[in-house]
Design an enzyme around this catalytic site. Structure first.
Site, mmCIF file in Angstrom:
data_model
loop_
_atom_site.group_PDB
_atom_site.id
_atom_site.type_symbol
_atom_site.label_atom_id
_atom_site.label_comp_id
_atom_site.label_asym_id
_atom_site.label_seq_id
_atom_site.Cartn_x
_atom_site.Cartn_y
_atom_site.Cartn_z
ATOM 1 C CE LYS A 156 -0.289 -8.295 3.782
ATOM 2 N NZ LYS A 156 -0.715 -8.090 2.603
ATOM 3 C CG ASP A 159 2.305 -6.647 1.486
ATOM 4 O OD1 ASP A 159 1.740 -7.632 2.044
ATOM 5 O OD2 ASP A 159 1.625 -5.559 1.241
ATOM 6 C CD GLU A 200 -7.735 -5.540 1.216
ATOM 7 O OE1 GLU A 200 -6.512 -6.090 1.276
ATOM 8 O OE2 GLU A 200 -7.929 -4.521 0.751
ATOM 9 C CB SER A 236 -0.836 -0.197 1.072
ATOM 10 O OG SER A 236 -0.259 -0.292 2.317
ATOM 11 C CD GLU A 262 -1.929 -8.575 -2.806
ATOM 12 O OE1 GLU A 262 -2.684 -8.781 -3.941
ATOM 13 O OE2 GLU A 262 -1.831 -7.477 -2.396
HETATM 14 O O1 KIV Z 1 -0.546 -3.283 1.775
HETATM 15 C C1 KIV Z 1 -1.208 -3.241 2.625
HETATM 16 O O2 KIV Z 1 -1.278 -2.439 3.409
HETATM 17 C C2 KIV Z 1 -2.020 -4.409 2.875
HETATM 18 C C3 KIV Z 1 -3.147 -4.296 3.830
HETATM 19 C C4 KIV Z 1 -4.199 -3.306 3.503
HETATM 20 C C5 KIV Z 1 -3.676 -5.654 4.305
HETATM 21 O O3 KIV Z 1 -1.859 -5.619 2.429
HETATM 22 NA NA NA Z 2 -0.584 -5.166 0.325
#
Ligand code: KIV
Ligand code: NA
Length: 262
Positions: A111, A83, A180, A45, A113
């Site tokens: 993390k 991420d 999400e 994000s 996706e």
């Molecule tokens: O990138 C991010 O901030 C996220 C969250 C919104 C879960 O993946």
């Molecule tokens: Na993210």
């Protein structure tokens, strides 16, 4: 004392909730961990809130590693989740390279996706000592395939696919799941039926944990906030107090409320 994956697994067993916020730099990382927030997500994000992009697709591994290093320097003991950016887990080999860079930049967990197909990458990352949080439901890196930022798992077919994916990844060894924009009832069911902690955003108060983008919960993101966002700055007027109020509201179950769920 540092928060570890064991700490957070024990919270689920004990029925205690934990809090997660995003951060992208050392200064906010310090404030967030000082406030008692258990985990910090270096989210892609950052494409939106740091770079001003309209999606997370342009974010690169180099940028993710840089921001992970910044967050790691400010962190005071929260668990750092980083991420894997767009296409970073397209193949198992890619996932290994990407996760290596993020772990060496200071992450404690990565993390990814996706959906049930992440199982292969999760197994190999685990074997190499890398815990994985699997991000299911609305996966923003796939915005072009999904046709917009929309609630996922709304119809029966979509709901059972999501439930099955969650169970598959739990069995494949995911250390955590993140949901999400998934309807409340389905999110609560997934949380009950998997062994690992489930973090929610636009999901359910029944999830084991909650996450928000820091800029959203401070009320400084431009445009109309998403339904699941609560502005904790509005009621506290102070950044440190806003982080503490968020942590408390997650842990006492008062956030999210009905109005934040689908
Ligand atoms: O990138 C991010 O901030 C996220 C969250 C919104 C879960 O993946
Ligand atoms: Na993210």
């Amino acid at each position: 004392m540092s928060v570890t994956i064991r700490t957070l697994h024990k919270r689920k067993q004990d029925g205690e909730k934990f809090s997660v916020l995003t951060a992208y730099d050392a200064c906010f990382s310090r404030l967030i961990s000082d406030a008692g927030v258990d985990a910090i997500l270096v989210g892609d994000s950052l494409g939106n809130v740091i770079q001003g992009q309209t999606s997370t697709v342009p974010v690169t591994l180099e940028q993710m590693a840089y921001h992970t290093e910044c967050v790691a320097r400010g962190n005071q003991g929260s668990l750092i989740i980083a991420d894997v950016p767009f296409m970073g887990a397209a193949t198992v080999e890619r996932a290994l390279e990407t996760a290596t860079a993020l772990m060496q930049a200071g992450a404690n967990m990565v993390k990814l996706e996706g959906s049930a197909w992440l199982a292969d990458s999760i197994e190999i990352l685990n074997r190499n000592g890398i815990p994985v949080c699997a991000h299911l439901g609305l996966t923003p890196q796939a915005v072009n395939a999904l046709g917009g930022y929309r609630v996922q798992g709304k119809d029966d077919a979509g709901a059972s696919e999501l439930l099955e994916a969650a169970k598959t990844l739990d069995q494949a060894g995911a250390a955590m799941l993140l949901l999400e924009c998934v309807p409340r009832e389905l999110s609560a069911r997934i949380t009950r039926e998997v062994s690992v902690p489930v973090i929610g955003i636009g999901a359910a108060p029944e999830c084991d944990a909650q996450v928000l983008v820091m800029h959203d919960m401070l009320g400084i993101s431009p445009g109309k906030p998403a339904r699941f966002v609560k502005d904790f700055m509005a009621e506290t007027g102070d950044i440190r107090a806003a982080f503490k109020a968020y942590d408390l509201a997650v842990k006492d179950g008062s956030f999210p409320a009905d109005e934040h769920c689908f």
